[in-house]
Design an enzyme around this catalytic site. Structure first.
Site, PDB file in Angstrom:
ATOM      1  N   HIS A  48       0.851  -1.213   0.000  1.00 37.93           N
ATOM      2  CA  HIS A  48       0.000   0.000   0.000  1.00 37.93           C
ATOM      3  C   HIS A  48       0.871   1.241   0.000  1.00 37.93           C
ATOM      4  CE1 HIS A  48      -3.082   2.917   1.340  1.00 37.93           C
ATOM      5  NE2 HIS A  48      -3.945   2.018   0.921  1.00 37.93           N
ATOM      6  N   ILE A  54       1.737   5.221   1.189  1.00 41.30           N
ATOM      7  CA  ILE A  54       0.729   6.006   1.906  1.00 41.30           C
ATOM      8  C   ILE A  54       0.187   5.114   3.020  1.00 41.30           C
ATOM      9  CG2 ILE A  54      -1.520   7.159   1.773  1.00 41.30           C
ATOM     10  CD1 ILE A  54      -0.937   7.610  -1.239  1.00 41.30           C
ATOM     11  N   GLY A  57      -5.729   4.655   5.630  1.00 43.61           N
ATOM     12  CA  GLY A  57      -6.588   5.390   6.555  1.00 43.61           C
ATOM     13  C   GLY A  57      -7.102   4.542   7.686  1.00 43.61           C
ATOM     14  N   VAL A  58      -7.400   3.276   7.407  1.00 46.35           N
ATOM     15  CA  VAL A  58      -7.903   2.398   8.473  1.00 46.35           C
ATOM     16  C   VAL A  58      -6.843   2.173   9.540  1.00 46.35           C
ATOM     17  CG1 VAL A  58      -9.653   1.263   7.055  1.00 46.35           C
ATOM     18  CG2 VAL A  58      -7.378   0.287   7.187  1.00 46.35           C
ATOM     19  N   GLU A  62      -6.957   2.984  13.452  1.00 46.00           N
ATOM     20  CA  GLU A  62      -6.536   1.979  14.434  1.00 46.00           C
ATOM     21  C   GLU A  62      -5.524   2.575  15.416  1.00 46.00           C
ATOM     22  OE1 GLU A  62      -6.052  -1.500  16.609  1.00 46.00           O
ATOM     23  OE2 GLU A  62      -7.637  -1.009  15.181  1.00 46.00           O
TER      24      GLU A  62
END
Length: 143
Positions: A48, A54, A57-58, A62
């Site tokens: 990713h 990057i 976002g998850v 977290e």
């Protein structure tokens, strides 16, 4: 600094590669500030994205959740328990988080009732918001 990474691991069950809080800098009352230093050596960057790293976002959410869990599980009545994600509302992603960034994780407890906690969470790089969200947790016994 309130907690380093070894002390954080005494409070929450997360371990490498999923421990996403490097240290807690401040914890007062219903507020906590944690730090996550982003490195290109982290597992998520293998996929990713290989050509443009990057932080997902998850995983930013977290990291905020783990910071909240440190605050919640540091309370005497919650020691030895676990914080489980129960909801995410109003999540907004404002900027990319990349290797070399230092993510400041700011969480404020808004309400806690009957084993359910509601927090407002913001992650920033320098003074720029990367992500903000309202998070909900269930505090449960470890089985």
């Amino acid at each position: 600094m309130v907690y380093n990474s070894n002390e954080i691991q005494k409070i929450i069950p997360h371990r490498y590669p999923f421990l996403l809080v490097d240290r807690i800098e401040k914890m007062e009352g219903n507020k906590i500030i944690g730090i996550k230093c982003i490195s290109a050596n982290e597992m998520q960057f293998l996929g990713h994205f290989p050509n443009k790293h990057i932080m997902p976002g998850v995983l930013q959410l977290e990291a905020l959740a783990q910071t909240a869990a440190v605050m919640l599980l540091s309370k005497e009545e919650n020691k030895g328990k676990i914080g489980l994600f129960a909801g995410i509302d109003k999540a907004r992603f404002k900027r990319q988080v990349i290797p070399g960034d230092v993510l400041t994780l700011e969480v404020e407890l808004v309400k806690e009732r009957m084993g359910i906690a509601f927090v407002k969470a913001v992650a920033k790089v320098e003074d720029e918001i990367a992500v903000s969200a309202d998070l909900m947790f269930a505090i449960d016994e470890v089985r």
